[in-house]
Design a protein around this motif. Structure first.
Motif, PDB file in Angstrom:
ATOM      1  N   THR A   1      -4.592   4.044  -3.042  1.00 21.08           N
ATOM      2  CA  THR A   1      -3.986   5.235  -3.645  1.00 21.08           C
ATOM      3  C   THR A   1      -4.964   6.390  -3.883  1.00 21.08           C
TER       4      THR A   1
ATOM      5  N   THR B   1       1.691   8.475   2.651  1.00 22.99           N
ATOM      6  CA  THR B   1       1.495   9.873   2.283  1.00 22.99           C
ATOM      7  C   THR B   1       2.823  10.441   1.792  1.00 22.99           C
TER       8      THR B   1
ATOM      9  N   ARG C   1       5.835   1.599  -5.847  1.00 23.17           N
ATOM     10  CA  ARG C   1       5.366   1.217  -7.195  1.00 23.17           C
ATOM     11  C   ARG C   1       6.410   0.362  -7.911  1.00 23.17           C
TER      12      ARG C   1
ATOM     13  N   THR D   1       0.823  -1.199   0.000  1.00 27.03           N
ATOM     14  CA  THR D   1       0.000   0.000   0.000  1.00 27.03           C
ATOM     15  C   THR D   1       0.865   1.261   0.000  1.00 27.03           C
ATOM     16  N   PRO D   2       0.291   2.368  -0.467  1.00 26.83           N
ATOM     17  CA  PRO D   2       1.043   3.616  -0.523  1.00 26.83           C
ATOM     18  C   PRO D   2       1.172   4.274   0.849  1.00 26.83           C
TER      19      PRO D   2
ATOM     20  N   ASN E   1      -2.785  -1.590  -3.324  1.00 23.82           N
ATOM     21  CA  ASN E   1      -2.218  -0.287  -3.662  1.00 23.82           C
ATOM     22  C   ASN E   1      -3.219   0.504  -4.502  1.00 23.82           C
TER      23      ASN E   1
ATOM     24  N   ASN F   1       6.362   6.533  -2.453  1.00 27.31           N
ATOM     25  CA  ASN F   1       5.455   5.799  -3.335  1.00 27.31           C
ATOM     26  C   ASN F   1       6.113   5.378  -4.641  1.00 27.31           C
TER      27      ASN F   1
ATOM     28  N   ILE G   1      -5.775   8.125  -0.318  1.00 26.37           N
ATOM     29  CA  ILE G   1      -4.694   8.265   0.662  1.00 26.37           C
ATOM     30  C   ILE G   1      -5.103   9.192   1.807  1.00 26.37           C
TER      31      ILE G   1
END
Length: 165
Positions: free
Chosen positions: A131, A94, A106, A91-92, A127, A102, A134
């Motif tokens: 995304t 901030t 990715r 997962t992303p 993700n 990020n 967020i």
């Protein structure tokens, strides 16, 4: 997590008692937890946030090549228990997170997802779920962990993937 409650009594859910941290740690923990996963019908798993963490400004904790190699070892070991394996993408965070970026998340997702697909592993793209949200799904106090709303959304998607496999 909410996943056992969402799945209900139809499913018996086992989860490690501690955070499985980075991929090399998970690989090591597979030995200690081999009895728990030996007869699993379905395995849903993830590694990544600890692997991409750049604490010292000299690159991710786990180099990309080592990440892929270790993740493929994990997948090979898990396939000895079941062919029904789901991998959740990392997962992303901030943009304010000090150590995780990020772009790196990715990159690591892009490296491992095709390799796991070749092995017949289903990909749960958490993700992509998180995304666009967020601001509501990632906590502002630490910029990495899920909010209650994010936990609910991810847990619902995990439960859906488990039911479908």
């Amino acid at each position: 997590t909410l996943v056992p409650d969402l799945l209900g009594e139809e499913y018996s859910v086992w989860q490690p008692k501690e955070n499985c941290r980075f991929s090399a740690y998970t690989l090591r923990m597979l030995h200690d937890n081999r009895g728990a996963i030996a007869n699993a019908d379905i395995i849903h798993w993830n590694n990544g946030l600890w692997d991409v963490c750049d604490l010292f400004g000299d690159g991710p904790f786990t180099a990309p090549e080592a990440y892929v190699k270790t993740m493929l070892r994990i997948a090979t070991i898990l396939k000895k228990s079941t062919d029904k394996i789901i991998f959740a993408t990392t997962t992303p965070v901030t943009s304010e997170h000090a150590f995780n970026k990020n772009e790196t998340i990715r990159q690591y997702n892009a490296l491992i997802v095709p390799e796991l697909r070749k092995m017949g592993i289903v990909i749960n793209d958490l993700n992509a779920l998180v995304t666009p949200h967020i601001d509501t799904y990632i906590r502002k106090d630490d910029n990495i962990h899920l909010t209650e709303e994010g936990i609910r959304a991810c847990s619902e998607q995990v439960a859906d993937y488990i039911r479908k496999i």
